[in-house]
Enzyme design. Structure first.
Site, mmCIF file in Angstrom:
data_model
loop_
_atom_site.group_PDB
_atom_site.id
_atom_site.type_symbol
_atom_site.label_atom_id
_atom_site.label_comp_id
_atom_site.label_asym_id
_atom_site.label_seq_id
_atom_site.Cartn_x
_atom_site.Cartn_y
_atom_site.Cartn_z
ATOM 1 N N LEU A 1 28.937 -8.393 27.599
ATOM 2 C CA LEU A 1 29.723 -9.503 27.414
ATOM 3 C C LEU A 1 29.488 -10.504 28.801
ATOM 4 C CD1 LEU A 1 33.165 -7.640 26.432
ATOM 5 C CD2 LEU A 1 31.959 -9.436 25.566
ATOM 6 N N GLY A 2 28.771 -10.442 29.766
ATOM 7 C CA GLY A 2 28.879 -10.682 30.730
ATOM 8 C C GLY A 2 28.198 -9.211 32.113
ATOM 9 N N ASP B 1 37.831 -11.050 45.347
ATOM 10 C CA ASP B 1 37.013 -11.263 44.690
ATOM 11 C C ASP B 1 37.802 -11.772 43.337
ATOM 12 O OD1 ASP B 1 35.046 -12.277 43.330
ATOM 13 O OD2 ASP B 1 34.052 -10.722 43.259
ATOM 14 N N GLY C 1 29.038 -9.007 35.564
ATOM 15 C CA GLY C 1 30.244 -9.738 37.277
ATOM 16 C C GLY C 1 28.978 -9.163 37.849
ATOM 17 N N PHE D 1 29.362 -6.583 39.449
ATOM 18 C CA PHE D 1 29.265 -5.054 39.684
ATOM 19 C C PHE D 1 28.599 -4.480 38.731
ATOM 20 C CE2 PHE D 1 34.155 -6.983 41.711
ATOM 21 C CZ PHE D 1 33.590 -6.079 42.676
ATOM 22 N N LYS E 1 32.745 -1.681 31.572
ATOM 23 C CA LYS E 1 32.723 -2.204 32.784
ATOM 24 C C LYS E 1 31.387 -0.757 33.462
ATOM 25 C CE LYS E 1 33.457 -5.267 35.985
ATOM 26 N NZ LYS E 1 33.102 -6.350 36.153
#
Ligand SMILES: *[C@@H]1O[C@H](CO)[C@@H](O)[C@H](O)[C@H]1NC(C)=O
Ligand SMILES: *[C@@H]1O[C@H](CO)[C@@H](O)[C@H](O)[C@H]1NC(C)=O
Ligand SMILES: *[C@@H]1O[C@H](CO)[C@@H](O)[C@H](O)[C@H]1NC(C)=O
Ligand SMILES: *[C@@H]1O[C@H](CO)[C@@H](O)[C@H](O)[C@H]1NC(C)=O
Ligand SMILES: *[C@@H]1O[C@H](CO)[C@@H](O)[C@H](O)[C@H]1NC(C)=O
Ligand SMILES: *[C@@H]1O[C@H](CO)[C@@H](O)[C@H](O)[C@H]1NC(C)=O
Ligand SMILES: *[C@@H]1O[C@H](CO)[C@@H](O)[C@H](O)[C@H]1NC(C)=O
Ligand SMILES: *[C@@H]1O[C@H](CO)[C@@H](O)[C@H](O)[C@H]1NC(C)=O
Length: 845
Positions: free
Chosen positions: A533-534, A653, A536, A538, A555
């Site tokens: 999805l992407g 953040d 990030g 982290f 994640k």
């Protein structure tokens, strides 16, 4: 420029600088030269130009004066500024003067009668074969083929240019200083000088005559600790000379060198100016002294100075344990209330010996001694305690143990940042706080004993092993702070997790599901790139589908979180308990060796940046009502994190890509609590590791790694303005308005012209009242001083109430000037800045 910053008197307008002098009519020779040799005098009207075309030397008249001076200015920048003047106090009265090399080899200025009005005055030049050249650095040198005999960089005026080595000669003890002009019309030496402290304390001073007027504080290897606004940009900038070897103590500036200069103005203020191509003008990054409390020892000895918000009268008060001997007048002398025990020779009498009282957030007083022996805080304290003439101490990373044995002078309480200072006081001064403390200690002891008794041996064992891990981690950290190395950090956490894995065998018994690695692998088709999805800050995020059909987002945390398994699990369990409809729900976690994953609910509309910064068609999904709803949702979730949740989480953040949207366009904040997962305690204000995204970082965060809920408020303000304008803070660039998004918002708001800022796709659907309210709140949130920013609860009040009286925001200097254009983001565009506290700046968004 005045139109953009109507209320600012700090901003240095171009016209001011331009009006300094009138350039000669450029009728000069065809091929400009950078050199002058004997027998070829330079007449008034002709100039030398450095071979790279940046600097120019010639005759000029400053301001409204008609006197003629020889000086150096920028040839390449249209808004000119004089950088150096030869005949500062011996001007020519007409345009008949010339610059030439005299028969003795010196550089001289001659008047119309060929009389010498100024000379480089080098005694006994070895030969007459000298020449003069204007170098690419702006340095004017007199040399022959063997040696350089004289240079303008060794004879500084009011301006520091990169490449100068102006400072304290440790052999001859000569201290070179900069000298202000007398006025803008008169370059003769004025009242103020700027230079290095002669006591080798690595401080800068501005003196008025021989009285100190401003002090930078000591250099800690990265910043001057007494400058409140010292930002990361300067980390790349200043360096201290290797003075042991060079026998000369000076600071030099290395960063993007030609467009920076520091100038000591006739009013005694030192300004750091940078050329901004987009405005074709000089912008001020920094000025000192800038507030009342930055004036040296503004409140007198033994007293602290706190700036008032209006910037006018500061408030002075005696240090803890000191009282004024003059109650009638504003402030008399502050004297110690109770003599120190060690001074009265009475120590044996009572049990309450002297102690140290901690004052935080301070510009440390002047006149400190640097004690080389102690290598940590405890040793520094001990050294000070042993010596009765030591009145205070402070252990500073990058400096070492500082002690105070003379007067305590020039104490400024910073509005954010600052240092810890331990003041020696007689034991009796601690009495009232002691009682409270004792109570606490007893309560904790009782509770602890009870836990020990009830918990029995299992708990004892568990606690012990946890403490071991804690200490081991601390030791690892300490080691790596001596020799900062990423690989060391990764290794240590790897080693720890093996330890923890062995203890992991036992059952969990928590209500946050732990997913097996197998299950996650299956759900994400083996972390297939198709499901990505992407990426990030982290780590990467994958879409997955559970066997029951539920969509999830996984994640996968990057490995260098510096955290052991046990701690990771604990943090996840804590964070999973945070429940708010505007927070993304954490469904579970997964651990496999040092692979750690967080499993979240999947959000159908992905993240806000996908829609907000997209093409006009997709932006249509975000009409004004939706955007307002998003703003309110984020505000409520932040309030929950800051105030209502049990953990008091600071997000650290917050940014557009961390706002996810569900199928009904309801906003949900993701990545909250990541700072905890990445090894930070949510309540600390000054942490070892700082995570943030360029463009959303508050000044105190970027500068000192300091956090508070107000850093989140700052990011929220940026977010709010981005949502209204549909533009990114870091990339918005408007050559006409000549500013970045935040500066532009401020300008338009002040001109009552906020609709200009509004995203064109919502201009028809929005209410101007709500828009101005939002921008007003946004501007309040991005103010430079953390204390001036509202809390999230007042933000919500302001957003939702119709009759609120809004405070007027101050101009965001940090936002508008430190980040003048996208190019400057390069300054921040690095993975790790090694410093203490170390900052990890993540630019991916
Ligand atoms: C240097 O001095 C010598 C002798 O004094 C003289 O002949 C010569 O012309 C001088 N050179 C220049 C460039 O002035
Ligand atoms: C002076 O120094 C410059 C650069 O270092 C050099 O090019 C020039 O030849 C020198 N001057 C003389 C007279 O040799
Ligand atoms: C200016 O920067 C260039 C490269 O960016 C560097 O080579 C040069 O040494 C710098 N000059 C000074 C005076 O710092
Ligand atoms: C400089 O000092 C003189 C004499 O003390 C004073 O008259 C003058 O106003 C001062 N100038 C500035 C700019 O402070
Ligand atoms: C600004 O202009 C100067 C001179 O033309 C040039 O050297 C420099 O690279 C420019 N800087 C930026 C950030 O565009
Ligand atoms: C500061 O406090 C010390 C200790 O009481 C005292 O000796 C000294 O005179 C004070 N300084 C001033 C200027 O009042
Ligand atoms: C010693 O302490 C006692 C009480 O604590 C006090 O009365 C006495 O004045 C002190 N002596 C000196 C020399 O300060
Ligand atoms: C005690 O402290 C003072 C001031 O900090 C210092 O000058 C002196 O050398 C110290 N004495 C000893 C024995 O360390």
């Amino acid at each position: 420029m005045d139109a953009i910053y109507p209320t600012s008197n700090l901003f240095l307008s171009a016209s001011l600088i331009i009006s300094f002098f009138i350039l000669p009519t450029a009728e000069a020779a065809a091929a400009p030269s950078s050199q002058l040799s004997s027998g070829q005098p330079l007449v008034d009207g002709a100039t030398l130009i450095s071979s790279d075309g940046i600097f120019e030397l010639g005759f000029f008249s400053p301001g409204s004066s008609t006197n003629r001076y020889v000086g150096i200015w920028y040839h390449s920048f249209s808004a000119a500024a004089v950088l150096w003047v030869a005949n500062r106090d011996s001007p020519l009265l007409d345009t008949l003067g010339s610059l030439s090399i005299a028969s003795d080899g010196n550089l001289v200025i001659l008047d119309g009668h060929k009389a010498v009005v100024w000379s480089s005055k080098v005694a006994s030049l070895p030969s007459n074969e000298t020449m003069v050249e204007l170098l690419d650095t702006g340095n004017l040198v007199l040399n022959n083929s063997d040696a350089t005999f004289w240079q303008s960089f060794d004879n500084p005026g009011d301006t520091y240019l990169p490449g100068m080595k102006v400072g304290l000669d440790l052999v001859t003890n000569v201290n070179q200083v900069f000298t202000s002009w007398r006025s803008n019309d008169d370059p003769a030496p004025g009242n103020f000088t700027l230079g290095i402290a002669p006591d080798q304390s690595t401080q800068f001073f501005i003196w008025e005559g021989d009285k100190p007027r401003w002090r930078s504080g000591r250099w800690n290897g990265q910043v001057f600790i007494g400058i409140q606004n010292m930002v990361t940009t300067y980390i790349d900038g200043f360096k201290l000379s290797d003075f042991q070897r060079e026998k000369k103590l000076y600071f030099y500036y290395t960063h993007s060198n030609i467009s920076h200069r520091y100038i000591l103005m006739p009013d005694g203020v030192d300004r750091h100016l940078i050329w901004a191509n987009n405005t074709n003008n000089w912008q001020q990054l920094w000025a000192q002294p800038n507030t009342q409390c930055e004036i040296y020892n503004r409140c007198g000895n033994n007293a602290t100075c706190t700036d008032s918000t209006d910037g006018k009268s500061p408030s002075c008060s005696c240090l803890k344990g000191f009282e004024s001997d003059n109650y009638g007048k504003a402030i008399g002398r502050c004297l110690r209330r109770t003599p120190l025990q060690c001074e009265t020779n009475n120590g044996s009498a009572a049990g309450n010996s002297d102690g140290f009282y901690l004052i935080k957030g301070m510009k440390l007083p002047d006149l400190s001694y640097w004690d080389l022996d102690p290598t940590n805080d405890a040793q520094c304290k001990e050294a000070c305690m042993k010596n009765c003439s030591c009145k205070a101490y402070s252990y500073q990373a990058g400096i070492g143990c500082l002690t105070w044995g003379r007067e305590l002078v020039d104490i400024h309480m910073f509005s954010s940042g600052g240092n810890d200072f331990y003041l020696r006081l007689a034991g009796s001064e601690f009495d009232d706080s002691n009682k409270g403390l004792k109570g606490y200690v007893i309560a904790i002891l009782v509770a602890f004993t009870a836990v020990m008794l009830i918990g029995g041996s299992v708990l004892v064992w568990k606690h012990k092993s946890r403490m071991e891990v804690f200490y081991r981690r601390r030791m690892n950290r300490q080691e790596s702070s001596v020799e900062p190395s990423r690989s060391a950090e990764v290794e240590s956490s790897g080693a720890l997790s093996t330890v923890m894995d062995m203890k992991e065998q036992g059952k969990d018994g928590h209500d946050v599901p732990r997913f097996s690695f197998q299950a996650v692998e299956n759900a994400t088709a083996n972390f297939s790139a198709l499901n990505l999805l992407g990426e990030g800050g982290f780590g990467p995020v994958y879409k997955g589908t559970l066997p029951g059909g539920q969509d999830i987002a996984v994640k996968r945390l990057s490995r260098n979180s510096g955290q052991g398994m046990e701690e990771f699990k604990n943090e996840v369990i804590l964070i999973a308990k945070l429940q708010h409809r505007n927070l993304v729900r954490l469904l579970g976690y997964c651990i496999k060796r040092d692979d750690k994953m967080l499993i979240y609910e999947y959000m159908a509309n992905r993240s806000l940046d996908v829609l907000l910064f997209a093409d006009a068609r997709r932006k249509l999904q975000l009409d004004w009502k939706t955007r307002y709803n998003i703003i309110e949702g984020i505000a409520r979730a932040l309030l929950y994190l800051h105030r209502d949740s049990r953990l008091r989480i600071i997000h650290r953040d917050l940014k557009v890509s961390n706002i996810l949207l569900d199928e009904n366009m309801n906003p949900k904040i993701s990545d909250f609590g990541m700072a905890r997962i990445f090894g930070n305690d949510g309540n600390e204000t000054n942490t070892k590791r700082v995570v943030g995204t360029y463009g959303y970082m508050s000044p105190e965060f970027a500068m000192q790694g300091l956090f508070s809920v107000k850093s989140d408020v700052y990011s929220f303000g940026v977010l709010l303005i981005e949502i209204v304008s549909g533009m990114r803070n870091s990339t918005y660039y408007n050559s006409e308005l000549s500013n970045n998004l935040l500066g532009c918002a401020w300008k338009l708001w002040n001109e009552n012209n906020v609709m200009e800022l509004v995203d064109s796709s919502i201009r028809s659907s929005c209410s101007i009242k709500e828009i101005s309210r939002c921008i007003n709140v946004g501007l309040l949130c991005i103010q430079d001083r953390a204390n001036d920013r509202p809390t999230m609860s007042s933000v919500i009040m302001m957003l939702e109430s119709d009759n609120y009286v809004y405070p007027t925001p101050t101009r965001p200097r940090f936002a508008a000037e430190i980040i003048p254009s996208e190019n400057d983001s390069l300054i921040f565009n690095r993975k790790t800045v090694t410093r203490n506290p170390s900052i990890t700046i993540l630019t991916g968004r």
